[in-house]
Scaffold this active site. Structure first.
Site, short mmCIF file in Angstrom:
data_model
loop_
_atom_site.label_atom_id
_atom_site.label_comp_id
_atom_site.label_asym_id
_atom_site.label_seq_id
_atom_site.Cartn_x
_atom_site.Cartn_y
_atom_site.Cartn_z
N ASP A 103 0.88 -1.13 -0.15
CA ASP A 103 -0.13 -0.01 0.17
C ASP A 103 0.75 1.19 0.16
O ASP A 103 2.04 1.24 -0.14
CB ASP A 103 -1.01 -0.31 1.27
CG ASP A 103 -0.36 -0.03 2.57
OD1 ASP A 103 0.41 0.92 2.92
OD2 ASP A 103 -0.51 -0.93 3.44
N LYS B 187 -12.31 -3.24 -2.20
CA LYS B 187 -11.55 -2.32 -1.68
C LYS B 187 -10.17 -1.97 -2.54
O LYS B 187 -9.58 -2.90 -2.92
CB LYS B 187 -11.12 -2.35 -0.33
CG LYS B 187 -10.54 -1.25 0.43
CD LYS B 187 -10.57 -1.28 1.95
CE LYS B 187 -9.26 -2.14 2.36
NZ LYS B 187 -9.48 -2.54 3.86
N LYS C 98 -6.39 0.06 -2.92
CA LYS C 98 -5.46 0.75 -2.23
C LYS C 98 -5.11 2.21 -3.03
O LYS C 98 -4.94 2.03 -4.23
CB LYS C 98 -4.22 -0.04 -1.92
CG LYS C 98 -4.42 -1.18 -1.19
CD LYS C 98 -4.49 -0.64 0.34
CE LYS C 98 -4.73 -2.00 1.26
NZ LYS C 98 -4.85 -1.55 2.64
N ASP D 122 -8.50 3.01 0.29
CA ASP D 122 -7.84 2.91 1.49
C ASP D 122 -6.58 3.54 1.44
O ASP D 122 -5.50 3.01 0.32
CB ASP D 122 -7.61 1.49 1.96
CG ASP D 122 -7.00 1.18 3.19
OD1 ASP D 122 -6.53 2.25 3.80
OD2 ASP D 122 -6.87 0.20 3.56
N GLU E 119 -10.55 4.86 3.89
CA GLU E 119 -9.92 4.19 5.09
C GLU E 119 -8.59 4.99 5.48
O GLU E 119 -7.83 5.15 4.49
CB GLU E 119 -9.87 2.81 4.79
CG GLU E 119 -9.38 1.83 5.87
CD GLU E 119 -9.58 0.50 5.73
OE1 GLU E 119 -8.65 -0.30 6.10
OE2 GLU E 119 -10.41 0.05 4.76
N GLU F 194 -7.75 -0.21 12.25
CA GLU F 194 -6.80 -1.11 12.33
C GLU F 194 -5.37 -0.81 13.23
O GLU F 194 -4.86 -1.61 13.51
CB GLU F 194 -6.56 -1.84 10.94
CG GLU F 194 -5.74 -0.75 10.08
CD GLU F 194 -5.40 -1.11 8.66
OE1 GLU F 194 -4.44 -1.57 8.51
OE2 GLU F 194 -6.37 -1.04 7.91
N ASP G 237 -9.73 -4.44 15.03
CA ASP G 237 -8.70 -5.51 14.68
C ASP G 237 -8.63 -6.59 15.77
O ASP G 237 -8.40 -6.11 17.26
CB ASP G 237 -7.62 -4.59 14.52
CG ASP G 237 -6.22 -5.69 13.83
OD1 ASP G 237 -6.20 -5.84 12.61
OD2 ASP G 237 -5.71 -6.29 14.68
N HIS H 4 -11.38 -5.02 10.44
CA HIS H 4 -10.06 -5.13 9.30
C HIS H 4 -9.73 -6.50 9.57
O HIS H 4 -9.80 -7.23 10.63
CB HIS H 4 -8.85 -4.17 10.18
CG HIS H 4 -7.65 -4.45 9.46
ND1 HIS H 4 -6.60 -5.11 10.28
CD2 HIS H 4 -7.16 -4.42 8.21
CE1 HIS H 4 -5.44 -5.16 9.51
NE2 HIS H 4 -5.72 -4.68 8.29
N GLY I 78 -7.25 -9.89 6.86
CA GLY I 78 -6.25 -9.94 6.02
C GLY I 78 -4.82 -10.49 6.63
O GLY I 78 -4.96 -11.19 7.81
#
Length: 437
Positions: free
Chosen positions: A25, A217, A219, A247, A273, A302, A325, A352, A354
């Site tokens: 990101d 979503k 980045k 985000d 985000e 997050e 998170d 959040h 991943g």
């Protein structure tokens, strides 16, 4: 059985995700998804597994913090802990010397999360239930006994929290049945990491659409013109009826965030985000106010340190979507407090996930939120990233873009021993190969 904890081990497990730009990101350009992985051994042979998520370098620092907390855990029985879970949470977070490293923030709080996640996993295994079901079957007063209300009673008293949980008892069984049948709605971040080529974006979006995904979503934050081009490309791919979120991973100052996101309004994002520093509550409030006329909300959480910061974000109307998170806050205990505060302020929770194991963990919390707190699915969804699930004994299950409730006892974060051995840093085979290249 008392399930006395006789040993705590912690290992540095890292996956070289930076090699293919997974997770990239605007601020974290080369993450190696990693975990401080905790195992609790008991006198009866039952084990508890927990972790906290990191991006590679520095995981060894979290290991040191976990080892510093170990003496507060080893020697205690599971029954001793859960009969006064609020007291045990405070024991870990309020040690007279260790709290100076936080308090309740940073590396020491990540370590606290890893340890407590392992305790919750142990408890769920001892009861023979998945963590979400352990929570759902608890009496409201028992739920509250796990929460430290210190510092948040000005917005949520224990009496108010009890009222929320008692009111949500109505329709609870129907919602549990609904989740078992349909699952909890998810969105995907897997299609649009910042380091991916246009060809990758197109292919991944096309594949996701065929698999039933309708929420995506993207980045953003490195280059405005490139963001406009990429977001328009994805909006064109997914169509006007699908949901798009963007985000920035904390890239901008406040004024820059407002200006940048205003330029992206044409792709109709539901939220921006982490537009700025995760600590800047009033900055988020200013961004929220400026973007409201464009119909764009602000999401963050997050990297929100603790329940006190979430309290202030909610008080300041600084976010329209709460992103809990499972490894940043103090495990289930502190996340329960945030779920209840979010409900009081009527702000939807969209966790959040991943990383390594975050999907596996947080699915339990959002199932509990729907069944026992919010009773609402409007504007609610849980993040899903399709990386590294194959390394877990009970990986998250997605059907038709929904999280299906876990069935195995525990908190779903036990890793395959072969994967741990292969990816342990720096001794594992994967890292020996990388280091010798």
């Amino acid at each position: 059985m008392l399930h006395k904890i006789i040993n705590l081990t912690v290992r540095d497990v890292r996956f070289p995700t930076s090699l293919e730009q997974h997770g990239s990101d605007a601020m974290h350009t080369d993450p190696d998804y990693s975990a401080a992985y905790v195992v609790l051994d008991t006198d009866c042979g039952l084990k508890g597994f927990g972790l906290t998520f990191t991006l590679g370098k520095g995981t060894e620092i979290v290991l040191c913090a976990v080892k510093a907390l170990a003496e507060l855990v080893v020697g205690k029985s599971l029954q001793e802990i859960v009969s006064n879970f609020r007291g045990f949470y405070r024991l870990l977070t309020s040690d007279g010397q260790l709290r100076w490293l936080g308090p309740e923030k940073g590396v020491i709080h990540l370590a606290t999360a890893a340890v407590l996640n392992a305790v919750w996993d142990l408890w769920a295994r001892a009861e023979g239930k998945p963590l979400w079901k352990l929570l759902v079957d608890m009496d409201p007063k028992q739920i509250l006994s796990c929460i430290d209300f210190r510092y948040i009673t000005d917005v949520l008293t224990e009496e108010e929290a009890l009222d929320i949980l008692v009111k949500a008892q109505e329709g609870k069984q129907q919602r549990e049945d609904q989740m078992l049948k349909e699952g909890y709605p998810a969105y995907t971040t897997s299609c649009a990491w910042l380091g991916y080529s246009d060809q990758q974006l197109k292919q991944l979006c096309s594949d996701a659409l065929k698999s039933g995904w309708t929420r995506f979503k993207v980045k953003v934050g490195a280059d405005l013109e490139d963001d406009i081009r990429r977001c328009c490309l994805i909006r064109q791919m997914i169509g006007p009826s699908s949901t798009l979120m963007i985000d920035a991973n904390q890239r901008w100052d406040v004024a820059e965030a407002i200006s940048w996101v205003s330029r992206l309004a044409e792709v109709k994002p539901l939220w921006i985000e982490e537009p700025t520093s995760p600590d800047d509550i009033l900055g988020h409030a200013a961004i929220s106010k400026a973007l409201a006329p464009l119909g764009i909300g602000v999401a963050t959480g997050e990297q929100c340190h603790n329940r006190v910061m979430f309290k202030q974000f909610l008080q300041a109307s600084a976010l329209q979507f709460v992103q809990i998170d499972s490894c940043r806050l103090g495990s289930v205990n502190e996340n329960l407090a945030v779920l209840l505060m979010a409900h009081k302020f009527q702000v939807p929770v969209c966790p959040h996930a991943g990383g390594v194991g975050l999907c596996e963990l947080v699915q339990h919390l959002i199932l509990f939120d729907y069944i026992c707190v919010s009773a609402d699915l409007r504007n609610r969804m849980c993040e899903y990233v399709d990386h590294l699930h194959e390394h877990f004994t009970s990986p998250a299950v997605i059907q038709d873009a929904h999280y299906m409730p876990p069935k195995d006892p525990g908190y779903s974060c036990e890793m395959l021993e072969a994967s741990v051995n292969r990816h342990e840093y720096p001794e594992g085979d994967i890292w020996k190969l990388e280091i010798n290249k």
